[in-house]
Scaffold this motif. Structure first.
Motif, PDB file in Angstrom:
ATOM      1  N   ALA A  13       0.828  -1.208   0.000  1.00 22.42           N
ATOM      2  CA  ALA A  13       0.000   0.000   0.000  1.00 22.42           C
ATOM      3  C   ALA A  13       0.860   1.255   0.000  1.00 22.42           C
ATOM      4  O   ALA A  13       0.572   2.217  -0.722  1.00 22.42           O
ATOM      5  CB  ALA A  13      -0.938  -0.011   1.209  1.00 22.42           C
ATOM      6  N   VAL A  14       1.914   1.239   0.795  1.00 22.87           N
ATOM      7  CA  VAL A  14       2.828   2.393   0.837  1.00 22.87           C
ATOM      8  C   VAL A  14       3.511   2.572  -0.515  1.00 22.87           C
ATOM      9  O   VAL A  14       3.647   3.701  -1.018  1.00 22.87           O
ATOM     10  CB  VAL A  14       3.867   2.213   1.956  1.00 22.87           C
ATOM     11  N   MET A  15       3.946   1.470  -1.109  1.00 22.32           N
ATOM     12  CA  MET A  15       4.609   1.557  -2.407  1.00 22.32           C
ATOM     13  C   MET A  15       3.676   2.119  -3.476  1.00 22.32           C
ATOM     14  O   MET A  15       4.089   2.920  -4.325  1.00 22.32           O
ATOM     15  CB  MET A  15       5.104   0.170  -2.839  1.00 22.32           C
ATOM     16  N   ALA A  16       2.402   1.703  -3.428  1.00 22.45           N
ATOM     17  CA  ALA A  16       1.459   2.127  -4.466  1.00 22.45           C
ATOM     18  C   ALA A  16       0.964   3.551  -4.260  1.00 22.45           C
ATOM     19  O   ALA A  16       0.871   4.332  -5.211  1.00 22.45           O
ATOM     20  CB  ALA A  16       0.272   1.172  -4.511  1.00 22.45           C
ATOM     21  N   VAL A  17       0.650   3.914  -2.996  1.00 24.37           N
ATOM     22  CA  VAL A  17       0.009   5.207  -2.737  1.00 24.37           C
ATOM     23  C   VAL A  17       1.012   6.319  -2.486  1.00 24.37           C
ATOM     24  O   VAL A  17       0.920   7.413  -3.060  1.00 24.37           O
ATOM     25  CB  VAL A  17      -0.966   5.083  -1.537  1.00 24.37           C
ATOM     26  N   ILE A  18       1.990   6.043  -1.624  1.00 23.31           N
ATOM     27  CA  ILE A  18       2.923   7.098  -1.227  1.00 23.31           C
ATOM     28  C   ILE A  18       4.117   7.182  -2.167  1.00 23.31           C
ATOM     29  O   ILE A  18       4.479   8.270  -2.645  1.00 23.31           O
ATOM     30  CB  ILE A  18       3.390   6.874   0.226  1.00 23.31           C
ATOM     31  N   LEU A  19       4.704   6.044  -2.447  1.00 18.86           N
ATOM     32  CA  LEU A  19       5.908   6.049  -3.291  1.00 18.86           C
ATOM     33  C   LEU A  19       5.576   5.995  -4.777  1.00 18.86           C
ATOM     34  O   LEU A  19       6.474   6.176  -5.607  1.00 18.86           O
ATOM     35  CB  LEU A  19       6.802   4.858  -2.912  1.00 18.86           C
ATOM     36  N   GLU A  20       4.312   5.714  -5.077  1.00 16.14           N
ATOM     37  CA  GLU A  20       3.847   5.683  -6.464  1.00 16.14           C
ATOM     38  C   GLU A  20       4.686   4.745  -7.342  1.00 16.14           C
ATOM     39  O   GLU A  20       5.095   5.084  -8.456  1.00 16.14           O
ATOM     40  CB  GLU A  20       3.848   7.095  -7.062  1.00 16.14           C
ATOM     41  N   GLN A  21       4.929   3.564  -6.805  1.00 19.88           N
ATOM     42  CA  GLN A  21       5.682   2.560  -7.541  1.00 19.88           C
ATOM     43  C   GLN A  21       4.770   1.870  -8.557  1.00 19.88           C
ATOM     44  O   GLN A  21       3.563   1.754  -8.353  1.00 19.88           O
ATOM     45  CB  GLN A  21       6.260   1.518  -6.585  1.00 19.88           C
ATOM     46  N   GLY A  22       5.338   1.409  -9.647  1.00 20.64           N
ATOM     47  CA  GLY A  22       4.583   0.730 -10.688  1.00 20.64           C
ATOM     48  C   GLY A  22       4.222  -0.686 -10.297  1.00 20.64           C
ATOM     49  O   GLY A  22       4.767  -1.242  -9.337  1.00 20.64           O
ATOM     50  N   PRO A  23       3.313  -1.302 -11.056  1.00 17.94           N
ATOM     51  CA  PRO A  23       2.876  -2.680 -10.756  1.00 17.94           C
ATOM     52  C   PRO A  23       4.020  -3.678 -10.741  1.00 17.94           C
ATOM     53  O   PRO A  23       4.005  -4.641  -9.969  1.00 17.94           O
ATOM     54  CB  PRO A  23       1.889  -2.989 -11.886  1.00 17.94           C
ATOM     55  N   GLY A  24       5.019  -3.458 -11.597  1.00 16.64           N
ATOM     56  CA  GLY A  24       6.138  -4.403 -11.665  1.00 16.64           C
ATOM     57  C   GLY A  24       6.871  -4.505 -10.343  1.00 16.64           C
ATOM     58  O   GLY A  24       7.166  -5.616  -9.863  1.00 16.64           O
ATOM     59  N   ARG A  25       7.169  -3.363  -9.720  1.00 14.27           N
ATOM     60  CA  ARG A  25       7.897  -3.379  -8.451  1.00 14.27           C
ATOM     61  C   ARG A  25       7.019  -3.912  -7.312  1.00 14.27           C
ATOM     62  O   ARG A  25       7.517  -4.560  -6.401  1.00 14.27           O
ATOM     63  CB  ARG A  25       8.395  -1.974  -8.121  1.00 14.27           C
ATOM     64  N   ILE A  26       5.740  -3.616  -7.380  1.00 14.90           N
ATOM     65  CA  ILE A  26       4.841  -4.123  -6.339  1.00 14.90           C
ATOM     66  C   ILE A  26       4.767  -5.646  -6.404  1.00 14.90           C
ATOM     67  O   ILE A  26       4.847  -6.335  -5.379  1.00 14.90           O
ATOM     68  CB  ILE A  26       3.440  -3.501  -6.488  1.00 14.90           C
ATOM     69  N   TRP A  27       4.628  -6.189  -7.634  1.00 13.03           N
ATOM     70  CA  TRP A  27       4.587  -7.645  -7.774  1.00 13.03           C
ATOM     71  C   TRP A  27       5.912  -8.276  -7.357  1.00 13.03           C
ATOM     72  O   TRP A  27       5.946  -9.393  -6.817  1.00 13.03           O
ATOM     73  CB  TRP A  27       4.236  -8.033  -9.199  1.00 13.03           C
ATOM     74  N   ALA A  28       7.007  -7.567  -7.589  1.00 12.65           N
ATOM     75  CA  ALA A  28       8.314  -8.069  -7.138  1.00 12.65           C
ATOM     76  C   ALA A  28       8.362  -8.136  -5.614  1.00 12.65           C
ATOM     77  O   ALA A  28       8.878  -9.104  -5.037  1.00 12.65           O
ATOM     78  CB  ALA A  28       9.422  -7.171  -7.666  1.00 12.65           C
ATOM     79  N   ALA A  29       7.802  -7.115  -4.965  1.00 10.49           N
ATOM     80  CA  ALA A  29       7.760  -7.120  -3.503  1.00 10.49           C
ATOM     81  C   ALA A  29       6.882  -8.257  -2.988  1.00 10.49           C
ATOM     82  O   ALA A  29       7.203  -8.904  -1.978  1.00 10.49           O
ATOM     83  CB  ALA A  29       7.235  -5.775  -2.994  1.00 10.49           C
ATOM     84  N   VAL A  30       5.755  -8.517  -3.676  1.00  5.39           N
ATOM     85  CA  VAL A  30       4.886  -9.631  -3.293  1.00  5.39           C
ATOM     86  C   VAL A  30       5.641 -10.955  -3.392  1.00  5.39           C
ATOM     87  O   VAL A  30       5.564 -11.804  -2.504  1.00  5.39           O
ATOM     88  CB  VAL A  30       3.623  -9.673  -4.183  1.00  5.39           C
ATOM     89  N   GLY A  31       6.401 -11.127  -4.474  1.00  4.13           N
ATOM     90  CA  GLY A  31       7.170 -12.354  -4.656  1.00  4.13           C
ATOM     91  C   GLY A  31       8.231 -12.531  -3.585  1.00  4.13           C
ATOM     92  O   GLY A  31       8.428 -13.639  -3.069  1.00  4.13           O
TER      93      GLY A  31
END
Length: 215
Positions: free
Chosen positions: A52-70
């Motif tokens: 949530a922080v990556m998506a909302v605050i840091l405005e990271q793209g889906p690729g980096r978010i999915w990498a964090a999930v992995g």
């Protein structure tokens, strides 16, 4: 073999066999596949605040978010594997009482190794906790069960050996055999059976009753 048994084949000792010694690595290997999906999902879920922080605050793209999930899922898998291995090597597979005729010591057998004998005068109580959840339907058929054997020491330390697989062990004969084995001692041996009715799926808060019985 999954059921608990009392082994009297050795004339010097009485063993309460909770799990046959197949080796801790073999035991862990058998258990691991069934927990892979759960550990991956739990690892991925625990990282939700970070995503949530990556998506909302840091405005990271889906690729980096999915990498964090992995990465989170992989960490969860590694942690769960360590827990399984630790439990396989540390879990108590047998309670050994000796001498067989009139026990005065208890020894915890942990897979490949055996603890030092403990005087039975240090043991206050041994009890079997048998919890059963019955269906909310009219037939009241059991839908789940959990059986745990506890050893309470006089210093209030609680020893919890390997869990007993449900539906494999009749706890009443096991309780009777334990009572018979420890009859010459002052150790209290109990059986506690608890039953509760599962909540119907349309109820938000369950109101199932419970009953308990002691041996």
């Amino acid at each position: 073999m999954n059921s608990v048994r009392i082994d009297r084949s050795n004339p010097d000792v009485v063993d309460v066999v909770l799990r046959e010694e197949v080796g801790p690595l073999v035991f862990a290997a058998r258990r691991w596949p069934g927990e892979v999906v759960g550990s991956l999902a739990a690892g991925a879920l625990y990282g939700t605040p970070v995503y949530a922080v990556m998506a909302v605050i840091l405005e990271q793209g889906p690729g980096r978010i999915w990498a964090a999930v992995g990465i989170a899922a992989a960490v969860g898998l590694v942690v769960n594997t360590f827990v399984i291995l630790y439990g396989a090597f540390r879990g108590v597979t047998r309670l050994r009482f000796s001498p067989a005729a009139a026990p005065n010591t208890m020894t915890l057998v942990r897979g490949p190794r055996t603890d030092r004998p403990r005087p039975l005068t240090d043991v206050q109580q041994i009890w079997i906790d048998h919890s059963i959840v019955e269906s909310y339907k009219r037939d009241r058929k059991p839908v789940s069960a959990k059986i745990t054997l506890y050893v309470l020491l006089k210093n209030n330390r609680l020893i919890r050996p390997m869990p007993i697989l449900p539906w494999t062990t009749d706890t009443t004969p096991l309780h009777q055999q334990l009572q018979q084995t420890l009859a010459p001692t002052a150790v209290q041996v109990d059986l506690v059976v608890q039953r509760r009715v599962q909540s119907p799926p349309w109820m938000v808060v369950g109101h199932g009753g419970s009953t308990g019985g002691g041996g």
